[in-house]
Scaffold this motif. Structure first.
Motif, PDB file in Angstrom:
ATOM      1  N   ASN A  26      10.231   7.166  -4.362  1.00 27.78           N
ATOM      2  CA  ASN A  26       9.283   6.052  -4.296  1.00 27.78           C
ATOM      3  C   ASN A  26       9.933   4.732  -3.912  1.00 27.78           C
ATOM      4  O   ASN A  26       9.611   3.676  -4.447  1.00 27.78           O
ATOM      5  CB  ASN A  26       8.487   5.881  -5.588  1.00 27.78           C
ATOM      6  CG  ASN A  26       7.149   5.183  -5.300  1.00 27.78           C
ATOM      7  OD1 ASN A  26       6.660   5.208  -4.167  1.00 27.78           O
ATOM      8  ND2 ASN A  26       6.586   4.568  -6.318  1.00 27.78           N
ATOM      9  N   GLY A  33      -0.954   7.976  -7.224  1.00 30.57           N
ATOM     10  CA  GLY A  33      -0.708   6.566  -6.962  1.00 30.57           C
ATOM     11  C   GLY A  33      -1.454   5.644  -7.904  1.00 30.57           C
ATOM     12  O   GLY A  33      -2.027   6.091  -8.913  1.00 30.57           O
ATOM     13  N   PHE A  47       0.827  -1.206   0.000  1.00 29.62           N
ATOM     14  CA  PHE A  47       0.000   0.000   0.000  1.00 29.62           C
ATOM     15  C   PHE A  47       0.865   1.262   0.000  1.00 29.62           C
ATOM     16  O   PHE A  47       0.598   2.230  -0.731  1.00 29.62           O
ATOM     17  CB  PHE A  47      -0.911   0.017   1.236  1.00 29.62           C
ATOM     18  CG  PHE A  47      -2.244  -0.627   1.038  1.00 29.62           C
ATOM     19  CD1 PHE A  47      -3.166  -0.083   0.152  1.00 29.62           C
ATOM     20  CD2 PHE A  47      -2.594  -1.768   1.739  1.00 29.62           C
ATOM     21  CE1 PHE A  47      -4.413  -0.666  -0.026  1.00 29.62           C
ATOM     22  CE2 PHE A  47      -3.833  -2.368   1.559  1.00 29.62           C
ATOM     23  CZ  PHE A  47      -4.756  -1.822   0.672  1.00 29.62           C
ATOM     24  N   ALA A  73       2.424   1.823  -3.361  1.00 28.06           N
ATOM     25  CA  ALA A  73       1.407   2.088  -4.382  1.00 28.06           C
ATOM     26  C   ALA A  73       0.892   3.520  -4.295  1.00 28.06           C
ATOM     27  O   ALA A  73       0.608   4.160  -5.313  1.00 28.06           O
ATOM     28  CB  ALA A  73       0.245   1.104  -4.244  1.00 28.06           C
ATOM     29  N   ARG A  74       0.804   4.046  -3.073  1.00 31.30           N
ATOM     30  CA  ARG A  74       0.243   5.393  -2.873  1.00 31.30           C
ATOM     31  C   ARG A  74       1.280   6.412  -2.410  1.00 31.30           C
ATOM     32  O   ARG A  74       0.918   7.538  -2.045  1.00 31.30           O
ATOM     33  CB  ARG A  74      -0.916   5.320  -1.874  1.00 31.30           C
ATOM     34  CG  ARG A  74      -2.046   4.392  -2.256  1.00 31.30           C
ATOM     35  CD  ARG A  74      -2.671   4.725  -3.599  1.00 31.30           C
ATOM     36  NE  ARG A  74      -3.297   6.028  -3.607  1.00 31.30           N
ATOM     37  CZ  ARG A  74      -4.579   6.252  -3.294  1.00 31.30           C
ATOM     38  NH1 ARG A  74      -5.363   5.213  -2.971  1.00 31.30           N
ATOM     39  NH2 ARG A  74      -5.085   7.464  -3.322  1.00 31.30           N
ATOM     40  N   GLN A  75       2.551   6.018  -2.397  1.00 32.20           N
ATOM     41  CA  GLN A  75       3.667   6.920  -2.024  1.00 32.20           C
ATOM     42  C   GLN A  75       3.411   7.597  -0.677  1.00 32.20           C
ATOM     43  O   GLN A  75       3.657   8.801  -0.487  1.00 32.20           O
ATOM     44  CB  GLN A  75       3.892   7.978  -3.115  1.00 32.20           C
ATOM     45  CG  GLN A  75       4.180   7.386  -4.483  1.00 32.20           C
ATOM     46  CD  GLN A  75       4.407   8.435  -5.531  1.00 32.20           C
ATOM     47  OE1 GLN A  75       5.422   9.149  -5.469  1.00 32.20           O
ATOM     48  NE2 GLN A  75       3.500   8.555  -6.487  1.00 32.20           N
ATOM     49  N   ILE A  76       2.918   6.808   0.272  1.00 34.54           N
ATOM     50  CA  ILE A  76       2.474   7.371   1.552  1.00 34.54           C
ATOM     51  C   ILE A  76       3.616   8.008   2.350  1.00 34.54           C
ATOM     52  O   ILE A  76       3.448   9.126   2.872  1.00 34.54           O
ATOM     53  CB  ILE A  76       1.736   6.293   2.372  1.00 34.54           C
ATOM     54  CG1 ILE A  76       0.396   5.990   1.696  1.00 34.54           C
ATOM     55  CG2 ILE A  76       1.534   6.728   3.823  1.00 34.54           C
ATOM     56  CD1 ILE A  76      -0.358   4.817   2.285  1.00 34.54           C
ATOM     57  N   GLU A  84      -4.134   2.014  -7.911  1.00 28.39           N
ATOM     58  CA  GLU A  84      -4.976   1.121  -7.126  1.00 28.39           C
ATOM     59  C   GLU A  84      -4.374  -0.283  -7.105  1.00 28.39           C
ATOM     60  O   GLU A  84      -3.668  -0.682  -8.032  1.00 28.39           O
ATOM     61  CB  GLU A  84      -6.382   1.049  -7.738  1.00 28.39           C
ATOM     62  CG  GLU A  84      -7.205   2.295  -7.576  1.00 28.39           C
ATOM     63  CD  GLU A  84      -8.629   2.105  -8.091  1.00 28.39           C
ATOM     64  OE1 GLU A  84      -8.918   1.023  -8.648  1.00 28.39           O
ATOM     65  OE2 GLU A  84      -9.433   3.038  -7.931  1.00 28.39           O
TER      66      GLU A  84
END
Length: 530
Positions: free
Chosen positions: A275, A138, A113, A116-119, A140
């Motif tokens: 990333n 990002g 996750f 995928a979303r570069q949190i 899904e």
């Protein structure tokens, strides 16, 4: 006297209490593992050593561990234990592979996750007072293909969680059957197919000669453009420098790593790349997992020291407490059969074949095989046990094979051991009667029924009158009392054998007197650990 265990790393008080409740004498010194000299000084006092990662059970430490029977690692990784040295010394090395499965699998999903979303980068940017919504676009997970390398305990949990996220899951694992793949809802593929198709790749295999650098520069180049790679398994599975180059070129869209080829990782080609999410080997770092593995290792070590049950051993077949109750007599029989062969053979053994017939063929054959080999090797090395025997056999070049078959005779089950040397084959078979006592039922193809005793005498002769009288007279003259007397022959006037169970060790004079009669081809005293 109660077994004594040293805990040299930080384990929970609940784990310490498990040892105490089971009647184990436990010495809890959570910082001792960091002092290798002090550990070396005291390790000889203990039957068990419970550790995490701080204690290094090196060859030097193991050599000094004169009483040690088991090393228990609270966790899955045992890089800090010299397993080869432990095996040679007959010390069981066990870990707790299941206590942190959920935690490690969840970390892999979290890392997927995050990348995928570069949190992490979005969080750092927002903390810095920026508002860069367009920068952190990002992807899904739903509908994407996840390639799982290694679908064992942790990998299969990741597969389950990914399917819950509506991902398409493909898996590469040479040990994954089609039936198991169907059961966990994945498509089994070869590595090249996985590399070509996967949008995300996650690794869940141990580091072995076969898996080292499994994602090499060559294999990374085969991946789908835009792939994201997650490694929460072991450092060394991925060529980190090659991956860094593909990240820079944009072929790989992102990576999330919890483990590294060199740890602690202060420098790494993946650090400070956009990333790339990195964490300091946190896969098992939850309160629940740390408690679970500590409690599990305490239970496992206590079970082994008190009952002989072996769970999650890395250098010996596991035997559960339930199996130990049922298999105990069969393990003892297997050891006796091997020990007979070992005592009767005075030349190098080239091969051993063990036949398991009937009910015994459905038991834990790895454990029974280890017991047999230990029995053979004990004849020349009394310190050998079920852990070290296979190592000794391998060092001597002994080829070991096993065969199992459905019930083929009068006995509900039996074990037959055959060895091959340069000059002969020798075999013996045995069973366990309903009273739980092992019996020898065949030697050299001759049927017998012999109870196994601590002190025994084996003779061979031509089938002629007077043998029983001669044996009785000479043993009586030498004050040897016979507890059990078994005879067998191939055919009338052919070869015959006798196996006697006697009350005390046979005097040398009795052996010489028997040989002096000229009636016996072989006169061999035997001893068994009953």
């Amino acid at each position: 006297m109660a077994p004594k265990v040293l805990i040299s790393d930080k384990l929970s008080e609940a784990a310490v209490q498990i040892f105490k409740d089971r009647g184990i004498d436990v010495d809890f010194q959570p910082d001792l593992g960091k002092d290798k000299d002090k550990l070396l000084e005291v390790i000889g006092q203990y039957d068990g050593l419970a550790i995490r990662s701080a204690t290094k059970a090196t060859e030097k430490i193991i050599e000094a561990a004169t009483n040690l029977k088991v090393i228990g690692r609270a966790g899955i990784g045992v890089d800090n234990v010299d397993r080869e040295a432990a095996s040679r010394k007959g010390i069981i090395v066990m870990n707790t592979p299941f206590g942190n499965m959920i935690t490690t699998a969840e970390h892999a999903i979290a890392m997927m996750f995050a990348v995928a979303r570069q949190i992490p980068e979005a969080s750092a940017s927002t903390h810095a007072g920026k508002w860069e919504k367009s920068k952190f676009m990002g992807v899904e997970l739903t509908g994407k293909t996840l390639g799982v390398i290694g679908a064992g305990n942790i990998g299969s949990i990741v597969c389950d969680r990914a399917r819950g996220l509506k991902m398409k899951v493909i898996a590469m694992d040479p040990f994954l059957s089609e039936e198991r793949a169907t059961e966990i809802g994945v498509e089994k593929v070869e590595l090249d197919e996985l590399l070509k198709r996967a949008d995300f790749i996650t690794l869940h295999v141990p580091l072995t000669a076969d898996t080292k650098n499994i994602l090499s520069a060559e294999n990374l180049a085969k991946t789908k453009k835009g792939v994201r790679i997650i490694n929460c398994a072991r450092g060394g599975l991925v060529d980190e420098a090659a991956l860094a180059e593909l990240l820079k070129s944009g072929h790989v869209a992102g990576a999330a790593f919890d483990v590294f080829a060199e740890e602690p990782a202060k420098e790494n080609p993946l650090f400070n790349l956009p990333n790339v999410v990195v964490t300091p080997h946190l896969g098992a770092a939850t309160t629940e997992a740390q408690e679970n593995v500590a409690l599990q290792v305490a239970e496992q070590m206590s079970d082994y020291l008190l009952t002989g049950a072996v769970q999650n051993a890395l250098n010996m077949p596991s035997v559960t407490a339930e199996e130990a109750k049922i298999m105990g007599p069969w393990i003892k029989l297997s050891g006796h059969l091997g020990n007979y062969i070992g005592q009767m053979t005075d030349e190098p053994i080239k091969a051993v074949n063990i036949l398991f017939d009937g009910e015994v063929s459905a038991m834990n054959l790895k454990a029974l095989t280890a017991a047999t080999i230990a029995g053979i090797m004990k004849a020349s090395n009394p310190d050998v046990n079920m852990v070290s025997a296979p190592v000794v056999a391998k060092e001597r070049g002994v080829k070991i094979s096993t065969t199992k078959q459905d019930q083929s005779g009068a006995f509900e089950g039996y074990v037959k051991v055959t060895i091959v040397t340069d000059t002969r084959e020798r075999s013996i078979a045995g069973t366990v009667f309903s009273d739980g006592k092992p019996r020898f039922i065949q030697i050299k193809g001759i049927n017998i029924d012999a109870e196994v005793g601590e002190h025994m005498l084996y003779t061979t002769n031509k089938d002629v009158p007077g043998i029983i009288g001669t044996l009785g007279t000479i043993l009586g003259k030498n004050d040897v009392n016979i507890a059990n007397f078994t005879l067998g022959r191939a055919d009338a006037k052919g070869e015959a054998i006798a196996l006697l169970y006697v009350d005390a060790p046979l005097p040398l004079q009795a052996i010489e007197d028997l040989k002096g009669t000229g009636l016996f081809q072989q006169v061999k005293p035997l001893t068994f650990d009953v």
